[in-house]
Design a protein around this motif. Sequence first.
Motif, PDB file in Angstrom:
ATOM      1  N   GLN A  20     -68.007  53.046  29.668  1.00 21.29           N
ATOM      2  CA  GLN A  20     -67.005  52.364  30.092  1.00 21.29           C
ATOM      3  C   GLN A  20     -66.524  51.408  28.905  1.00 21.29           C
ATOM      4  O   GLN A  20     -67.209  50.269  28.916  1.00 21.29           O
ATOM      5  N   VAL A  21     -65.265  51.693  28.395  1.00 23.33           N
ATOM      6  CA  VAL A  21     -64.881  51.011  27.075  1.00 23.33           C
ATOM      7  C   VAL A  21     -64.134  49.803  27.418  1.00 23.33           C
ATOM      8  O   VAL A  21     -63.078  49.685  28.387  1.00 23.33           O
ATOM      9  N   ARG A  22     -64.243  48.652  26.856  1.00 19.34           N
ATOM     10  CA  ARG A  22     -63.909  47.486  27.389  1.00 19.34           C
ATOM     11  C   ARG A  22     -64.183  46.354  26.208  1.00 19.34           C
ATOM     12  O   ARG A  22     -65.346  46.636  25.551  1.00 19.34           O
ATOM     13  N   TRP A  23     -63.432  45.297  25.806  1.00 22.29           N
ATOM     14  CA  TRP A  23     -63.960  44.322  25.015  1.00 22.29           C
ATOM     15  C   TRP A  23     -63.887  44.612  23.464  1.00 22.29           C
ATOM     16  O   TRP A  23     -64.988  44.116  22.958  1.00 22.29           O
ATOM     17  N   LEU A  24     -63.147  45.510  23.236  1.00 20.26           N
ATOM     18  CA  LEU A  24     -63.371  45.901  21.830  1.00 20.26           C
ATOM     19  C   LEU A  24     -63.424  44.779  20.766  1.00 20.26           C
ATOM     20  O   LEU A  24     -64.107  45.059  19.767  1.00 20.26           O
ATOM     21  N   GLY A  25     -62.284  43.821  20.863  1.00 13.48           N
ATOM     22  CA  GLY A  25     -62.316  42.612  19.886  1.00 13.48           C
ATOM     23  C   GLY A  25     -63.700  42.216  19.933  1.00 13.48           C
ATOM     24  O   GLY A  25     -64.013  41.240  18.852  1.00 13.48           O
ATOM     25  N   SER A  26     -64.341  41.978  21.056  1.00  9.54           N
ATOM     26  CA  SER A  26     -65.663  41.256  21.116  1.00  9.54           C
ATOM     27  C   SER A  26     -66.566  42.101  20.100  1.00  9.54           C
ATOM     28  O   SER A  26     -67.537  41.666  19.534  1.00  9.54           O
ATOM     29  N   LEU A  27     -66.675  43.343  20.211  1.00  5.50           N
ATOM     30  CA  LEU A  27     -67.502  44.148  19.301  1.00  5.50           C
ATOM     31  C   LEU A  27     -67.233  43.969  17.858  1.00  5.50           C
ATOM     32  O   LEU A  27     -68.018  43.885  17.120  1.00  5.50           O
ATOM     33  N   ARG A  28     -65.785  43.935  17.437  1.00  7.70           N
ATOM     34  CA  ARG A  28     -65.409  43.948  16.237  1.00  7.70           C
ATOM     35  C   ARG A  28     -65.985  42.321  15.764  1.00  7.70           C
ATOM     36  O   ARG A  28     -66.483  42.254  14.663  1.00  7.70           O
ATOM     37  N   SER A  29     -65.982  41.488  16.400  1.00  5.61           N
ATOM     38  CA  SER A  29     -66.426  40.211  15.993  1.00  5.61           C
ATOM     39  C   SER A  29     -67.985  40.150  15.998  1.00  5.61           C
ATOM     40  O   SER A  29     -68.409  39.074  15.029  1.00  5.61           O
ATOM     41  N   SER A  30     -68.574  40.894  16.401  1.00  8.18           N
ATOM     42  CA  SER A  30     -69.967  40.926  16.504  1.00  8.18           C
ATOM     43  C   SER A  30     -70.471  41.659  15.124  1.00  8.18           C
ATOM     44  O   SER A  30     -71.803  41.448  14.953  1.00  8.18           O
ATOM     45  N   GLY A  31     -69.516  42.177  14.328  1.00  2.00           N
ATOM     46  CA  GLY A  31     -69.864  42.861  13.241  1.00  2.00           C
ATOM     47  C   GLY A  31     -70.136  44.494  13.476  1.00  2.00           C
ATOM     48  O   GLY A  31     -70.434  45.226  12.254  1.00  2.00           O
ATOM     49  N   LEU A  32     -69.842  45.145  14.560  1.00  2.00           N
ATOM     50  CA  LEU A  32     -69.940  46.460  14.828  1.00  2.00           C
ATOM     51  C   LEU A  32     -68.686  47.022  14.221  1.00  2.00           C
ATOM     52  O   LEU A  32     -67.647  46.680  13.592  1.00  2.00           O
ATOM     53  N   VAL A  33     -68.838  48.246  13.648  1.00  2.00           N
ATOM     54  CA  VAL A  33     -67.857  48.894  12.885  1.00  2.00           C
ATOM     55  C   VAL A  33     -67.541  50.228  13.532  1.00  2.00           C
ATOM     56  O   VAL A  33     -65.948  50.428  13.353  1.00  2.00           O
ATOM     57  N   CYS A  34     -67.816  50.811  14.511  1.00  2.00           N
ATOM     58  CA  CYS A  34     -67.550  52.159  15.217  1.00  2.00           C
ATOM     59  C   CYS A  34     -68.084  52.208  16.461  1.00  2.00           C
ATOM     60  O   CYS A  34     -69.068  51.434  16.810  1.00  2.00           O
ATOM     61  N   TYR A  35     -67.462  52.811  17.489  1.00  2.00           N
ATOM     62  CA  TYR A  35     -67.752  53.271  18.823  1.00  2.00           C
ATOM     63  C   TYR A  35     -67.630  54.711  19.160  1.00  2.00           C
ATOM     64  O   TYR A  35     -66.640  55.318  18.624  1.00  2.00           O
ATOM     65  N   ARG A  36     -68.469  55.163  20.190  1.00  2.00           N
ATOM     66  CA  ARG A  36     -67.897  56.372  20.760  1.00  2.00           C
ATOM     67  C   ARG A  36     -66.941  56.021  21.949  1.00  2.00           C
ATOM     68  O   ARG A  36     -67.270  55.353  23.055  1.00  2.00           O
ATOM     69  N   GLY A  37     -65.823  56.573  21.751  1.00  2.00           N
ATOM     70  CA  GLY A  37     -64.675  56.645  22.947  1.00  2.00           C
ATOM     71  C   GLY A  37     -64.753  57.790  23.674  1.00  2.00           C
ATOM     72  O   GLY A  37     -65.650  58.611  23.657  1.00  2.00           O
ATOM     73  N   ASN A  38     -63.832  57.844  24.521  1.00  2.00           N
ATOM     74  CA  ASN A  38     -63.797  58.958  25.555  1.00  2.00           C
ATOM     75  C   ASN A  38     -62.601  59.893  25.075  1.00  2.00           C
ATOM     76  O   ASN A  38     -61.316  59.527  25.287  1.00  2.00           O
ATOM     77  N   SER A  39     -62.805  61.118  24.887  1.00  2.00           N
ATOM     78  CA  SER A  39     -61.697  62.039  24.375  1.00  2.00           C
ATOM     79  C   SER A  39     -60.944  62.265  25.726  1.00  2.00           C
ATOM     80  O   SER A  39     -61.731  62.203  26.979  1.00  2.00           O
ATOM     81  N   ARG A  40     -59.750  62.623  25.731  1.00  2.00           N
ATOM     82  CA  ARG A  40     -58.943  63.156  26.948  1.00  2.00           C
ATOM     83  C   ARG A  40     -59.287  64.590  27.329  1.00  2.00           C
ATOM     84  O   ARG A  40     -59.313  65.381  26.499  1.00  2.00           O
ATOM     85  N   LYS A  41     -59.389  64.582  28.450  1.00  2.00           N
ATOM     86  CA  LYS A  41     -59.717  65.909  29.055  1.00  2.00           C
ATOM     87  C   LYS A  41     -58.845  66.072  30.167  1.00  2.00           C
ATOM     88  O   LYS A  41     -58.488  65.287  30.796  1.00  2.00           O
ATOM     89  N   TRP A  42     -58.709  67.643  30.660  1.00  2.00           N
ATOM     90  CA  TRP A  42     -57.749  68.068  31.434  1.00  2.00           C
ATOM     91  C   TRP A  42     -58.068  67.381  32.940  1.00  2.00           C
ATOM     92  O   TRP A  42     -57.177  67.276  33.726  1.00  2.00           O
ATOM     93  N   PHE A  43     -59.128  66.782  33.254  1.00  2.00           N
ATOM     94  CA  PHE A  43     -59.575  66.558  34.595  1.00  2.00           C
ATOM     95  C   PHE A  43     -59.695  65.118  34.800  1.00  2.00           C
ATOM     96  O   PHE A  43     -59.958  64.256  35.737  1.00  2.00           O
ATOM     97  N   ASP A  44     -59.174  64.345  33.496  1.00  2.00           N
ATOM     98  CA  ASP A  44     -58.920  62.830  33.704  1.00  2.00           C
ATOM     99  C   ASP A  44     -58.090  62.078  34.761  1.00  2.00           C
ATOM    100  O   ASP A  44     -58.292  61.151  35.272  1.00  2.00           O
ATOM    101  N   ALA A  45     -57.163  62.966  34.997  1.00  2.00           N
ATOM    102  CA  ALA A  45     -55.903  62.495  36.035  1.00  2.00           C
ATOM    103  C   ALA A  45     -56.567  62.788  37.558  1.00  2.00           C
ATOM    104  O   ALA A  45     -55.826  62.251  38.365  1.00  2.00           O
ATOM    105  N   VAL A  46     -57.640  63.412  37.590  1.00  2.00           N
ATOM    106  CA  VAL A  46     -57.970  63.616  39.082  1.00  2.00           C
ATOM    107  C   VAL A  46     -58.414  62.419  39.811  1.00  2.00           C
ATOM    108  O   VAL A  46     -59.363  61.493  39.123  1.00  2.00           O
ATOM    109  N   PRO A  47     -57.820  61.978  40.669  1.00  2.00           N
ATOM    110  CA  PRO A  47     -57.922  60.446  41.287  1.00  2.00           C
ATOM    111  C   PRO A  47     -59.506  60.345  42.075  1.00  2.00           C
ATOM    112  O   PRO A  47     -60.011  59.168  41.997  1.00  2.00           O
TER     113      PRO A  47
END
Length: 288
Positions: A136-163
């Motif tokens: 659950q990706v959120r608050w990226l600015g806080s990650l950056r401020s803490s000194g982190l360099v990178c993160y694992r994001g979520n790639s787009r997949k065909w089923f993402d739009a399924v509600p």
Amino acid sequence: MKGIFTISIDHELAWGYVDRKIDSKQRSLIKQEYLIVERLVKLFEQYQVSATWAIVGRLLEPVAEEGHLDLWFDSRRTIELINNSKVSQEIGSHSYGHIIYNEVDQRIVELDLQNAKRVHDKHGLPFHSFVFPRNQVRWLGSLRSSGLVCYRGNSRKWFDAVPLRLVKRFCRWLDYFLPSVYTVRPHIADNGLVNIPDSLLLLGRDGLRRLVSPGLMIAKMNAGLDRAVARREVFHLWFHPSNFSYDVENQFKILEALLERARNLRDQGKIEILTMKEIADKVLVNVH
């Protein structure tokens, strides 16, 4: 640029269930993860593979919970084992307390990150790569401020739009039977962090997941490696040690088949096997 293969592992023990009730069967499975981690390290050493192990910080701080200390604390010192591996492994962060970042406010997130960094600093562990609890990706600015360099994001997949959540889960499972395969291009997000999206979860083998045969899983992963080579992109595999808790031997055979193929492609000069931090360094060098 060559294709890249990377592995990230969410190492959390019982903290992955911190917001849920843990029954006796789950306790037994969690304790089994110690042996799984030890086997994973040996397998990575055998094939000369470096991975990113994203740890929950509280694993390194003893906390008695319902009398089961080894569920909540790394009592067998697997993190030390990982860090001292004969083949260099990256220790990343999976937060301090496995709170779900998109369910809390920024102040709580920043406190969690402060505690995670404190634990890493105390034990001389790097603090560069981050994996969000439950992705659950959120608050990226806080990650950056803490000194982190990178993160694992979520790639787009065909089923993402399924509600509907249950339908989406079914589609995610169905995707393993389809020829679709995902490779990704790491990029710098607006906050300056390098986003290294996921490609594929090494599926556990409990319940309906067992219908995804070992051969099908291997073919799916090999297709990811081939696509990474052909497109000069990243194939990013991820899993929890708990994904090996069911049908253990078959699960290790699946991973070993992938590692052997990745090693052969590396030996042929077609692919690199890198940690998340090493990928981020390449991205940042190319920008500057």
